[in-house]
Structure formats: C-alpha cells, structure tokens
Enzyme design. Sequence first.
Site, PDB file in Angstrom:
ATOM      1  N   SER A 527       3.835  -6.519  -0.299  1.00 60.90           N
ATOM      2  CA  SER A 527       3.489  -7.722   0.972  1.00 60.90           C
ATOM      3  C   SER A 527       2.092  -7.245   1.642  1.00 60.90           C
ATOM      4  CB  SER A 527       4.589  -7.872   2.155  1.00 60.90           C
ATOM      5  OG  SER A 527       5.618  -8.360   1.417  1.00 60.90           O
ATOM      6  N   ARG A 528       1.277  -6.629   0.954  1.00 65.69           N
ATOM      7  CA  ARG A 528       0.049  -5.991   1.503  1.00 65.69           C
ATOM      8  C   ARG A 528       0.118  -5.086   2.527  1.00 65.69           C
ATOM      9  NH1 ARG A 528      -1.101  -7.706  -2.801  1.00 65.69           N
ATOM     10  NH2 ARG A 528      -2.695  -9.010  -3.276  1.00 65.69           N
TER      11      ARG A 528
END
Length: 553
Positions: A527-528
């Site tokens: 999710s970065r």
Amino acid sequence: MLTAASKIWSKSGLATTTTRAMPFFLSTFPAPTAAAPSVTPTGQNPSPHLRLPPPPPPRRALAFFAAAARLAALSPSRTRAMASLATSTAAAAATEVTHLSQRDASEIDEQLMGPLGFSVDQLMELAGLSVAEAVAEVYKLSEYTRVLIICGPGNNGGDGLVAARHLHHFGYKPFVCYPKRTAKILYSGLVTQLESLDIPFLPVEDLFHDLPGQFDIVIDAMFGFSFHGTPRPPFDDLVQMLVSLSVTDDLAKRPPIVSVDIPSGWHVEEGDVNGGGIKPDMLVSLTAPKLCAKKFTGPHHFLGGRFVPPPISSKYGLELPPYPGTSMCVRIGKAPSVDISSLRENYISPELLENEVMPDPFDQFRKWFDESVTANLREPNAMALTTVSKAGKPSSRMVLLKGVDKHGFVWYTNYGSQKAHDLSENSNAALLFYWNEMNCQVRVEGLVQKVSEEESEKYFHSRPRGSQLGAIVSKQSTVISGRDVLQQAYKELEQKYSDGTFIPKPDYWGGYRLTPNLFEFWQGQQSRLHDRLQYSQREVDGSTVWHIERLSP
C-alpha cells in the site's frame, strides 16, 4: 505433445530430473545459513480427493515471503539478462514463425524420441518447465499465487504435472485436478513427486464452486495436438467450464486461462472451428506453434521447449525466435500494449526497522549488496550516477561500482566525459542502487574526488585487454561520424598490441571516489507504506557520527 510416446516409451524407468528455479523469483525456503561472500564489486501426502480450502484473504496474497528471508535463494542459474530478453522479444516479433501441421508435429516428436535420442520424460520435463517459466514471466507472484492445473490423461497432462512442480518451487501454490490418471510409471512418478510436495489433488466436483474466487490462474493441460473427436466426461464439463470463464472479458473478475500447446477442444490446424471454444489469455506453444495458433487472439503467446536440434530445424524449415539468456520460453509476436498508469507492484517485504539495521551505513550497504550478489542478480554493482553542472543542469547515467570501503564508492571513467566535466565544476553528486528483485534501493549523496593515479593504474591493468583498448579508443561523450570510426580505431590498436605487450593507461582515464555524507535505505512495502531510513552525519562531542531517522514514504 509427444504423440510417439506410446511407441517409444521405455519401461526402464524414469530419468533423473533436475528442478531449476525460475529466474527473478524467490524461493519458499529460508536463506542459506552460510555467510554471503564478501565481494569487491566488479554475482504426510494428501488425499487425492482433498477438498479445497477457503480462499485466503486477501485474494492473490503473496504467501511465500518469510520475515527472516528477504530474498532466500534465487535460482543458481543467473537470472535472464534483460537486454537479451528485449533483443529476443524484438526478434520474435519481427520473425515469421513457422507453424506446424498435425502431421509435421507428430513426425518431429518421432524424430526427437527416435534417432535424436530424447526420451519422453526428458521432453516432458523441458515442456513443463517452459510452461511454468512463461506463466511466471507474465503472472507475477505478488498478484497471482494460487494456480489450478487441469491435467488430461496424456502427454499434455504430463506437461501440466511437471509445470505444477516447477511452479511450486517458484513460490506459487499449485492445485492439480487430474481425473483420469495414467497408469504408466512416468505419470505415477510425477504424481508421487507432487504428493511429496504436499500439492493438493482436487476432485472435479470441487471446481464448479466459485472458481474465480478460489484461483488466480487456471492452466489448461487437458489435450494436445494428437487429440481427436469430442471430449468425454469429465473433460467435456471441464472444457465448458473454461469456455464459460473465458467469455468474461474483465480479468479482475476471473483468473486468466493458460493453455498448453493447444487450447483443449480446438482443432490442431483449424483452431476454434465453431467459435464456442476456450479463449485462453496465454498460449504456450511447444517445440513450434501449431497451425491453430494463428487463430489465437489472446495477449500472450509464448514458445517453449528449448530442445529443437539443427537437424529438425533444417528438415522442416523451421523459423523460430531465439531464446533469451537461459530462459526456456520466448514471447512470440508483439507484447500487448498496456496502460502505463495501471502498472504497479504491491511490494511484500520484511520490515526495515531502526533497531535492526546496522549503525554504520557502510555496513548496512555491504549487507544488502552481499545479498544481491548471493542472489546472483545481474550486475548488482550497477548504479545511477547523477552529476550537476555549474549552471545547475543535472544529468544521470548508469555506471558500475568498482570498489567500496569506509572511504567511499569508486568507479572509473573517461576524464573528458560529460560527468567528468560536471564534477570538475561541482563536486556534489548522488548515487542510486536499485535491486528490483529485493524490493530495495539505496541512495547515496556526497562529494567526489579523483582517486590516486596509482589506484587508476592498478585497476586499468586488471581489466581485460579488450576493455583497455576500448578505453583508449573512446573519447567519451564526443560526437563521431559512425560506429565504423570506433571499430577501425580499435582494430588498429588491437593489431598494434597483438604481441601481448603492455598497454599504457591513457592520461584521460581514471577513477573517482564519492565520499558520502548521506545514505537512504528504501524497502518497498504494501500500500505504498514503504520503509525509508536515512543516515546523516552529526557532530557529537567533537566526533562525527551517523544519525538514523525515518522518513515518511
């Protein structure tokens, strides 16, 4: 594949098989306990009717990454060279590939397993490995984990069984549906191999319940080019299941279908005759594409089975694309166009924590670098060097790290190049190491100085003689009229030093050392929410120390 099997198959037993791990894919096993080499940069069996488990959340979750193993052993074979892959893909797209009739395909199998000395199990092993590699080439483990392989009773099904084994070793989670088992020792041996790996065998009836929710990929290995007529139960229902699946265009709502050699139910030469057959997303042709492959309209067509000897190619006039590097598969035709904005990777990595990294950034760098060497990544010492001119104009290029110690990072180049000109005006520079397969990168900033003449001289004469001559010939970054200028100058020098005499280092060639004042270690995460740890220098009690702090991703 292998229609001549029943004629030539020997009962003498199974040949020894060797599992070769897929380049670029991490193993499910822990990393070796032996210390990585310090290198100066210049490498209980399940029931056959086991019921499906509930789908693991989240869908397509990557399960093979253990917290203790960033990269666990990649294949002992060097990963395929990306330049070679690009070259071969371009060549395949430009080549008019030969497509075989059913008769020619059958004759080639007889030739291979007759006068050319191949055995059925050898060819099946190579075919199955090719299928597994092609699947792994397109359907990355980070998004596609659970693979259903539907195997028929013949050689095509055997290819599927072999593919299942290799996919397991690549880190995927294969499930096998093999409803009509063949009694021959070759096939029973393949089943035993899969059972020893705890690969589940599923009954047909389990496959008609929420197939898209249970699997990320479906491999069709039911029937090959020797099949005639209409599929019998239960394969008729299995084919129709895949037909129903393939009519859904949205891949987000269904798993992609991969067919081995021939989409099951297709005519080997005429293809999907009535238009109501399976429409696979990937076709892996074996030996050479069959005529029906011309009717394949999916996005991914690969050729596998890197075993065609020159006598076969010559006799049948085969035009086949070159295979890249050590790969067992090669893409045929142009790769599908993609929406660049949709390209993304959901990284799965062990956390990079402040209390677990080395206090000295040089030690942390060597730890990661040694891991990249142990993993046999291609050119792990490649780094992007960014320089800035006096006018503030930045420029970047890839160079090769040739030494690192507590004094800094060393590389060699032409002192007349653009980067050298920039460094003469502005000694500030930055380096970037990116190890894609490890989901990590390292940024280094600092001041650059030339290394001593003695260091440059010593390194120059450690290089191959061809590289020494190349350094003399190239007046780096200057404009030349054509490649022939370089080739002619090189030829003249090659002749001049053909007796093996000493090649003097040119004055305009030597090394640079970047002395760091800042490091950043980046580890890709889901999710970065990536990990970024920065080391910067601080003065404490009159001494310079490295201070670690976390940066927001």
